[in-house]
Motif scaffolding. Structure first.
Motif, PDB file in Angstrom:
ATOM      1  N   ASN A 288     -14.014   2.140   0.896  1.00 48.04           N
ATOM      2  CA  ASN A 288     -13.137   1.039   0.500  1.00 48.04           C
ATOM      3  C   ASN A 288     -13.689   0.258  -0.688  1.00 48.04           C
ATOM      4  OD1 ASN A 288     -11.016   1.117   2.663  1.00 48.04           O
ATOM      5  ND2 ASN A 288     -12.822   0.884   3.965  1.00 48.04           N
TER       6      ASN A 288
ATOM      7  N   ALA B 102     -11.013  -0.880  -3.299  1.00 46.74           N
ATOM      8  CA  ALA B 102     -10.245  -2.071  -2.933  1.00 46.74           C
ATOM      9  C   ALA B 102     -11.088  -3.330  -3.090  1.00 46.74           C
ATOM     10  CB  ALA B 102      -9.740  -1.946  -1.496  1.00 46.74           C
TER      11      ALA B 102
ATOM     12  N   PRO C 117      -6.220  -5.460  -6.591  1.00 44.30           N
ATOM     13  CA  PRO C 117      -6.618  -4.900  -5.293  1.00 44.30           C
ATOM     14  C   PRO C 117      -5.677  -3.805  -4.806  1.00 44.30           C
ATOM     15  CG  PRO C 117      -6.731  -7.290  -5.238  1.00 44.30           C
ATOM     16  CD  PRO C 117      -6.038  -6.914  -6.515  1.00 44.30           C
ATOM     17  N   THR C 118      -4.387  -3.934  -5.148  1.00 48.21           N
ATOM     18  CA  THR C 118      -3.432  -2.891  -4.770  1.00 48.21           C
ATOM     19  C   THR C 118      -3.757  -1.576  -5.470  1.00 48.21           C
ATOM     20  OG1 THR C 118      -1.704  -4.561  -4.449  1.00 48.21           O
ATOM     21  CG2 THR C 118      -0.992  -2.270  -4.695  1.00 48.21           C
TER      22      THR C 118
ATOM     23  N   ARG D 121      -6.611  -0.048  -3.645  1.00 48.14           N
ATOM     24  CA  ARG D 121      -6.206   0.615  -2.396  1.00 48.14           C
ATOM     25  C   ARG D 121      -5.484   1.926  -2.673  1.00 48.14           C
ATOM     26  NH1 ARG D 121      -5.458  -4.882  -0.867  1.00 48.14           N
ATOM     27  NH2 ARG D 121      -3.306  -4.892  -1.602  1.00 48.14           N
TER      28      ARG D 121
ATOM     29  N   ASP E  79      -8.190   4.386  -3.629  1.00 46.24           N
ATOM     30  CA  ASP E  79      -8.953   4.821  -2.446  1.00 46.24           C
ATOM     31  C   ASP E  79      -8.148   5.794  -1.599  1.00 46.24           C
ATOM     32  OD1 ASP E  79     -11.171   3.298  -3.109  1.00 46.24           O
ATOM     33  OD2 ASP E  79     -10.592   1.590  -1.870  1.00 46.24           O
ATOM     34  N   ALA E  80      -6.859   5.487  -1.392  1.00 44.18           N
ATOM     35  CA  ALA E  80      -6.008   6.351  -0.573  1.00 44.18           C
ATOM     36  C   ALA E  80      -5.824   7.725  -1.217  1.00 44.18           C
ATOM     37  CB  ALA E  80      -4.654   5.681  -0.346  1.00 44.18           C
TER      38      ALA E  80
END
Length: 425
Positions: free
Chosen positions: A45, A48, A357-358, A361, A364-365
């Motif tokens: 993470n 993020a 931050p989006t 994420r 990361d995804a």
């Protein structure tokens, strides 16, 4: 002492140059902050967390613009610039010592970035109405020249980061250089005579009248929302490009930010002719088209030439967004005074605070999906496998942000049509 508008403009340019250098410094040092502080906390993470740390500066930027703009007349241009320098220096110090503050390094980085953002927001709170006050007869052109020095600062900060990395010295050294720049523009501001804040609009008003005028003009809030989109299309990719592309395109991603920022520095000096040719809204439509093309292209590049071409389109697209949006609302809503500058800037920064931050994420995804859902593979991947994972993350990140200027094309076109219909009637 007489008002020397040439020197006041230089103070504004220096302050914005310093703020821009701080922004690119954050992008250039993001890889160091991630590897030194965030990967050891949670590698799966870390993207993020890094997005949240980088986004904290935009949160501070938004807070200052929102709270200070309406009361800037009480504070005054000089005091606000001195406060900006102090906040930036404190923020640099906190980031530099994030690992030795007795709190989580993540928290230390976040707080330091927030304080930097407060200082950056104070700079932005001052420079736009100050320029409008001293160049009331030529606002669009002067605001564009002013904001050319933001990408100039981006270039300076990025080159500084690359030089520090190349010399093998601690990345914190450039924070000290930025602090010296803050002291320089503060010293110049200390000795100059400034105009009253009320001179920044053609219809000088009190803070209460500004608030009333803003509430009575609900279409202002359409422009506030649009500013969220234009700012996110400019700032978020700029903060993410080094992290996302460095290991994919065969060069440090920060070089793309240097190139795009240099392009913006030159092009913003020609905003006046562009506005006379296309009009404010026409220029925004063209900008949105190029930004969309550039960001979609950045999602699929795999080499230096493709990255440069994609960055050229994106850079041309976002080049005129910020100054043109500010000049447009200043012309359409003069009685909202400095408050409209604050609302616009705060909205743009707040959206970027959410978007970064989006993006982290999403990145990361996408990495996890490319690694077959195994975090251990993400942490240990090397060679071709790592390239595949990083390419998937970059594609997902830039393709998601490209949707924003795509939507803007249609909205700005609708505004252009509505304006023409209003003129005919």
């Amino acid at each position: 002492m007489p008002l020397r508008r040439g020197r006041l403009f230089i103070v504004a340019l220096m302050a914005l140059f310093t703020a821009g250098a701080a922004v690119s410094m954050r992008a250039a040092t993001a890889v160091h902050m991630r590897s030194e502080y965030l990967d050891p906390i949670d590698v799966a993470n870390a993207g993020a967390m890094l997005g949240a740390v980088l986004g904290a500066a935009f949160a501070g930027f938004a807070i200052t613009l929102l709270l200070v703009s309406a009361v800037l007349a009480k504070i005054g241009f000089r005091n606000a610039l001195l406060a900006a320098a102090a906040l930036l220096i404190i923020g640099f110090a906190v980031v530099a010592g994030a690992g030795s503050l007795g709190i989580s390094p993540y928290t230390g980085l976040w707080v330091g970035m927030l304080i930097q953002g407060l200082g950056w927001g104070m700079v932005e709170t001052v420079i736009n109405p100050l320029t409008s006050a001293i160049y009331a007869e030529d606002r669009v052109s002067r605001l564009s020249i002013l904001h050319a020095w933001y990408p100039a600062g981006l270039v300076g900060g990025a080159l500084m980061g690359l030089a520090v990395d190349g010399a093998g010295v601690p990345w914190r050294l450039e924070l000290a250089v930025l602090a010296v720049l803050c002291l320089a523009f503060a010293a110049l501001a200390w000795v100059e005579n400034f105009p009253p804040v009320s001179a920044s609009t053609d219809a000088p008003v009190t803070p209460g009248e500004m608030i009333k005028a803003t509430i009575q003009s609900p279409t202002i809030f359409l422009w506030v929302i649009l500013m969220m989109f234009t700012a996110a299309a400019e700032f978020a990719p700029g903060q993410w490009v080094d992290v996302a592309l460095s290991q994919i395109v065969g060069m440090r991603g920060i070089w793309l930010l240097v190139y795009v920022s240099a392009l913006m520095f030159v092009m913003r000096h020609f905003a006046g002719p562009m506005v006379r040719l296309l009009g404010n809204i026409g220029l925004l439509i063209v900008s949105a088209i190029f930004a969309t093309i550039g960001l979609f292209a950045l999602s699929v590049v795999d080499g230096p030439l493709g990255a440069i071409l994609a960055s050229t389109a994106w850079g041309f697209g976002v080049c005129f967004f910020w100054p043109t949006m500010l000049a447009t609302v200043a012309e359409r809503y003069p009685r909202s005074g400095t408050m409209v500058f604050g609302l616009m800037g705060a909205a743009g920064a707040a959206c970027t605070w959410v978007v970064l931050p989006t993006l982290g994420r999403i990145s990361d995804a996408a990495k996890l999906a490319a690694a077959g859902g195994d975090p251990a593979v993400v942490a240990s991947a090397q060679g071709a496998e790592l390239q595949q994972i990083l390419a998937a993350a970059a594609e997902a990140s830039f393709r998601s942000i490209a949707v924003i200027p795509l939507v803007l094309i249609f909205i700005f076109t609708a505004i252009k049509i509505a304006d023409r219909m209003r003129q005919k009637s």
